[in-house]
Design a protein around this motif. Structure first.
Motif, PDB file in Angstrom:
ATOM      1  N   TYR A 174       0.834  -1.211  -0.044  1.00  0.00           N
ATOM      2  CA  TYR A 174       0.024   0.039   0.173  1.00  0.00           C
ATOM      3  C   TYR A 174       0.799   1.370   0.178  1.00  0.00           C
ATOM      4  O   TYR A 174       0.661   2.206  -0.558  1.00  0.00           O
ATOM      5  CB  TYR A 174      -0.914   0.003   1.157  1.00  0.00           C
ATOM      6  N   ALA A 175       1.991   1.147   0.809  1.00  0.00           N
ATOM      7  CA  ALA A 175       2.809   2.522   0.955  1.00  0.00           C
ATOM      8  C   ALA A 175       3.927   2.663  -0.382  1.00  0.00           C
ATOM      9  O   ALA A 175       4.317   3.765  -0.606  1.00  0.00           O
ATOM     10  CB  ALA A 175       3.613   2.422   2.352  1.00  0.00           C
ATOM     11  N   ALA A 176       4.211   1.579  -0.773  1.00  0.00           N
ATOM     12  CA  ALA A 176       5.441   1.360  -1.830  1.00  0.00           C
ATOM     13  C   ALA A 176       4.627   2.168  -3.094  1.00  0.00           C
ATOM     14  O   ALA A 176       3.645   1.881  -3.451  1.00  0.00           O
ATOM     15  CB  ALA A 176       5.733   0.114  -2.100  1.00  0.00           C
ATOM     16  N   ARG A 177       5.650   2.748  -4.018  1.00  0.00           N
ATOM     17  CA  ARG A 177       5.313   3.071  -5.431  1.00  0.00           C
ATOM     18  C   ARG A 177       5.602   1.942  -6.267  1.00  0.00           C
ATOM     19  O   ARG A 177       5.493   2.357  -7.498  1.00  0.00           O
ATOM     20  CB  ARG A 177       5.975   4.319  -5.555  1.00  0.00           C
ATOM     21  N   SER A 178       6.099   0.830  -5.974  1.00  0.00           N
ATOM     22  CA  SER A 178       6.462  -0.074  -6.909  1.00  0.00           C
ATOM     23  C   SER A 178       6.585  -1.580  -6.041  1.00  0.00           C
ATOM     24  O   SER A 178       6.589  -1.486  -4.799  1.00  0.00           O
ATOM     25  CB  SER A 178       7.678  -0.033  -7.640  1.00  0.00           C
ATOM     26  N   GLU A 179       6.134  -2.521  -6.783  1.00  0.00           N
ATOM     27  CA  GLU A 179       6.132  -3.789  -6.171  1.00  0.00           C
ATOM     28  C   GLU A 179       7.973  -4.221  -5.593  1.00  0.00           C
ATOM     29  O   GLU A 179       7.878  -4.939  -4.691  1.00  0.00           O
ATOM     30  CB  GLU A 179       5.709  -5.190  -6.883  1.00  0.00           C
ATOM     31  N   ALA A 180       8.815  -3.668  -6.461  1.00  0.00           N
ATOM     32  CA  ALA A 180       9.976  -3.923  -6.385  1.00  0.00           C
ATOM     33  C   ALA A 180      10.284  -3.211  -4.994  1.00  0.00           C
ATOM     34  O   ALA A 180      11.176  -3.876  -4.055  1.00  0.00           O
ATOM     35  CB  ALA A 180      10.940  -3.587  -7.209  1.00  0.00           C
ATOM     36  N   GLU A 181       9.905  -2.005  -4.678  1.00  0.00           N
ATOM     37  CA  GLU A 181      10.165  -1.437  -3.208  1.00  0.00           C
ATOM     38  C   GLU A 181       9.611  -2.332  -2.201  1.00  0.00           C
ATOM     39  O   GLU A 181      10.384  -2.426  -1.248  1.00  0.00           O
ATOM     40  CB  GLU A 181       9.902  -0.069  -3.693  1.00  0.00           C
ATOM     41  N   ALA A 182       8.391  -2.576  -2.416  1.00  0.00           N
ATOM     42  CA  ALA A 182       7.859  -3.237  -1.334  1.00  0.00           C
ATOM     43  C   ALA A 182       8.504  -4.587  -1.041  1.00  0.00           C
ATOM     44  O   ALA A 182       8.639  -5.054   0.066  1.00  0.00           O
ATOM     45  CB  ALA A 182       6.358  -3.422  -1.746  1.00  0.00           C
ATOM     46  N   PHE A 183       8.958  -5.273  -2.035  1.00  0.00           N
ATOM     47  CA  PHE A 183       9.668  -6.653  -1.973  1.00  0.00           C
ATOM     48  C   PHE A 183      10.799  -6.542  -1.171  1.00  0.00           C
ATOM     49  O   PHE A 183      10.837  -7.070  -0.049  1.00  0.00           O
ATOM     50  CB  PHE A 183       9.666  -7.180  -3.142  1.00  0.00           C
TER      51      PHE A 183
END
Length: 477
Positions: A321-330
């Motif tokens: 929810y907070a990230a701007r991309s899945e890679a960041e969230a990962f």
């Protein structure tokens, strides 16, 4: 320093971190990439060289200091929150920095020894906004002081966000506080292209139930995105396990596109009461296969312990929810799991059960009456607090308040979630004590109020013994 939570448990950053080689700056025309680059500059690069995270290094240094002072500890790996008087103050600690540039709302709760760590802050960084500090990186190369200033800003001012909890800054702050290494998107995509992980069936059996009643999450994060993230995490943890066992890393799994898609209703929820409740034989067979695979995965070896546990879907939700991309969230989620709470996803989730026992222990210390009443009703934390411990309270809405609470926890230690759970109980103390059946009340905690919970958690911290706090710090390892 903003709060007693990390002033006593997190000393100055190690010198090795100050000399870390920085990556070349990205294009000045790309604002987002500049912000990400400076985020990694302000955070630590040591993780890229195989060294522990910032928080781990700081805890280790604090542990060594306590050993040198012959502090009586039963657990060799547990740093301790200390109330240091003038007579036994460590030589490295001077008097409190009473003329700090920024006011700390928790100063009245802090001993002089704790307040003294405020002197490590960079006062030039104090004068900057949090957004500028994250964008430009540490002031004059002072990583330690800039990081402490950033923590104080998070505590005093919070991270600016809209009514939905959305902030373009938050994910970069989390990446810094979690000491996340740089990850290129291709590395994440390579995990996705490997197809279904050994834990894929368990993941698919959980993702469609993730925050189903939260319209903000459902509107922003798709189930497909959550599946990809968790499947990639499972592969990463699987590979780490194979490396430890000396086994070759395997592929050979069918791709996600080749696996039959799970049918879903318009509301995003699927009944799991019985396969016979579904409409067609194919759907019934699919539902039965998912259930059997999930229930028998640990014993059958289909999904290895330490690659995925039920509840990780909810824990991953705020990152997406907070990230701007899945890679960041990962990379943020992976760093959190492996550095901050590996005990929560290992084997029988021993870290979670230790945390539940600590909820009972802390509550008995700070509010004996409430603790006794719950125990007379046979209500231990194992019964009502398991989701809150496992998910760092992400199971309790609203999501914007979860994000604000996580800002605090990442800045001063996710282990403080134990105190935040006790704080939630104390906020509804009167309702619990006057309820003949508090079990119904505790089935779902009241809506989160991040600011009240933070304030009360810091106050609780002052009341618990050092040895108990040492257990809290180490319980998730």
């Amino acid at each position: 320093m903003p709060s007693p939570t990390k002033e006593s448990t997190i000393p100055s950053l190690p010198p090795a971190l100050m000399t870390t080689t920085l990556q070349p700056p990205p294009s000045p025309n790309t604002h987002r990439l500049r912000k990400l680059q400076s985020a990694h500059n302000l955070g630590a690069k040591a993780s890229m060289m195989g060294t522990p995270s910032l928080i781990s290094q700081q805890r280790l240094q604090q542990q060594q200091q306590h050993h040198s002072q012959h502090h009586p500890l039963q657990r060799s790996g547990s740093p301790v929150r200390r109330n240091v008087s003038a007579s036994n103050r460590s030589p490295q600690r001077g008097r409190a920095n009473s003329d700090a540039a920024m006011a700390n709302p928790f100063n009245s709760m802090m001993t002089p020894a704790r307040r003294n760590l405020l002197s490590t802050r960079n006062h030039l960084a104090d004068a900057m906004s949090l957004e500028r500090l994250i964008r430009d990186g540490p002031v004059d190369g002072d990583v330690t002081g800039s990081l402490e200033s950033a923590r104080l800003k998070i505590l005093n001012q919070g991270i600016k966000s809209d009514a939905d909890g959305m902030s373009s800054l938050r994910i970069y702050v989390w990446l810094i506080l979690l000491d996340s290494p740089i990850l290129d998107t291709d590395s994440y995509l390579s995990l996705i292209h490997r197809g279904a992980s050994p834990a894929y069936s368990k993941i698919r059996n959980d993702t469609f139930r993730t925050l189903t009643t939260d319209p903000l999450f459902r509107r922003r994060v798709s189930e497909a995105s959550l599946i990809r993230l968790l499947n990639a995490i499972a592969w990463k943890l699987h590979d780490a396990r194979e490396d430890r066992l000396g086994k070759p890393q395997g592929g050979g799994r069918p791709s996600l596109a080749q696996i039959e898609e799970r049918p879903s209703t318009s509301s995003g929820a699927v009944s799991t009461d019985s396969p016979s409740q579904t409409s067609s034989p194919a759907v019934r067979q699919r539902a039965r296969a998912l259930t059997l695979t999930t229930e028998g995965s640990e014993s059958s070896g289909v999904s290895e312990p330490g690659t995925y546990v039920q509840g990780m879907n909810v824990l991953a939700a705020p990152f997406l929810y907070a990230a701007r991309s899945e890679a960041e969230a990962f990379i943020a989620f992976y760093q959190f799991l492996t550095k901050e709470c590996p005990g929560y996803i290992r084997g029988a989730m021993d870290g979670v059960h230790k945390g539940l026992a600590l909820v009972d222990k802390v509550l008995a210390i700070v509010d004996p009456k409430l603790s006794s009443y719950l125990l007379t009703k046979n209500l231990s934390a194992e019964i009502y607090a398991f989701p809150s411990v496992l998910t760092l309270c992400a199971c309790t809405p609203p999501l914007p308040e979860v994000l604000r609470l996580w800002d605090f926890l990442f800045a001063f230690g996710p282990h403080l979630n134990i105190l935040c759970i006790v704080a939630q109980l104390m906020l509804i103390r009167n309702e619990i004590l006057t309820s003949p059946s508090p079990n119904k009340l505790l089935r779902s905690f009241p809506a989160l109020q991040a600011d009240q919970i933070k304030n009360l958690a810091v106050n609780i911290l002052r009341k618990i013994p050092d040895d108990v706090y040492a257990e809290i710090i180490s319980h998730a390892k």
